[in-house]
Enzyme design. Structure first.
Site, PDB file in Angstrom:
ATOM      1  N   SER A  60       0.814  -1.216   0.000  1.00 15.15           N
ATOM      2  CA  SER A  60       0.000   0.000   0.000  1.00 15.15           C
ATOM      3  C   SER A  60       0.847   1.265   0.000  1.00 15.15           C
ATOM      4  CB  SER A  60      -0.934   0.017   1.215  1.00 15.15           C
ATOM      5  OG  SER A  60      -1.902  -1.003   1.121  1.00 15.15           O
ATOM      6  N   GLN A  61       0.264   2.312  -0.541  1.00 15.39           N
ATOM      7  CA  GLN A  61       0.854   3.653  -0.513  1.00 15.39           C
ATOM      8  C   GLN A  61       1.123   4.052   0.946  1.00 15.39           C
ATOM      9  OE1 GLN A  61      -2.078   6.476  -1.637  1.00 15.39           O
ATOM     10  NE2 GLN A  61      -0.672   8.201  -1.813  1.00 15.39           N
TER      11      GLN A  61
END
EC number: 2.1.1.77
Length: 211
Positions: A60-61
């Site tokens: 994930s970012q």
């Protein structure tokens, strides 16, 4: 590109985008994200972007990892958190430094095994892993003060609502395709309070364990 300077730039960007929990930001700063991506992508580890980790999954970012962690902790310290979707283990590693215990479920065995190794290398020992279907949660160890889901569900799994302790918080992306919303659900005395927090983009939450 894995220097302290690149990490500091990432933290400044997260702060500029409105993230302000100092504990969360410090954990993001000191967690070596480059260890959770393929070596070929290590030079991009401290960009604020999701990156592929194989098996049609992503890490994930950092902004989303930090934001979801902040949402979980907004009501105070947590002692027992369920994570649905171990993936690379990065969100797991962040959570393990913020809460007392993490219980993490992953359906793709090879990803789970890699994540275990990475957390052991970092001496993060307060995580218990389960290979299984995230839609089912982990009922044997319920209830949980917090639940975080790192893939988008077409609707909110009833099993996860059932496993949330009174006052507990569930952070989950809900939707399909291009239409996804991050939601915060809080278990109250009279039911569940649901808050829609804005558009997001996650890989889908799939059923069943996969070898």
């Amino acid at each position: 590109m894995t220097s302290q300077r690149t990490r500091e730039r990432l933290i400044q960007r997260l702060y500029d985008e409105g993230l302000s929990n100092p504990q969360v930001l410090e954990v993001i700063r000191r967690t070596p994200r480059h260890l959770f991506v393929d070596e070929a992508l290590a030079h991009r580890a401290y960009e604020d972007t999701a990156l592929p980790i194989g098996h049609n999954q992503t890490i994930s970012q950092p902004y989303m990892v930090a934001r979801m962690s902040e949402l979980l902790l907004a009501a105070g310290p947590l002692d027992k958190v369920l994570e649905i979707g171990t993936g690379s283990g990065y969100q797991t590693a962040v959570l393990s430094q913020l809460v007392e215990r993490v219980f993490s479920v992953e359906r793709i065995k090879v990803l789970q095994d890699r994540a275990k190794e990475r957390l052991q290398e970092l001496n993060l020992r307060n995580v218990v892993f389960r290979w299984g279907d995230g839609w089912e949660g982990w009922p044997a160890l319920a209830p949980y003060n917090g639940i975080i889901v790192t893939a988008v569900a077409t609707d909110i799994p009833q099993a996860l609502l059932d496993q949330l302790a009174p006052g507990g918080r569930l952070v989950i992306p809900v939707g399909a395709g291009e239409v996804q919303q991050l939601m915060l659900i809080i278990r109250e005395e009279q039911g569940f309070a649901r808050h829609v927090l804005g558009a997001v983009r996650f890989v889908p939450l799939l059923n069943g364990p996969l070898a």
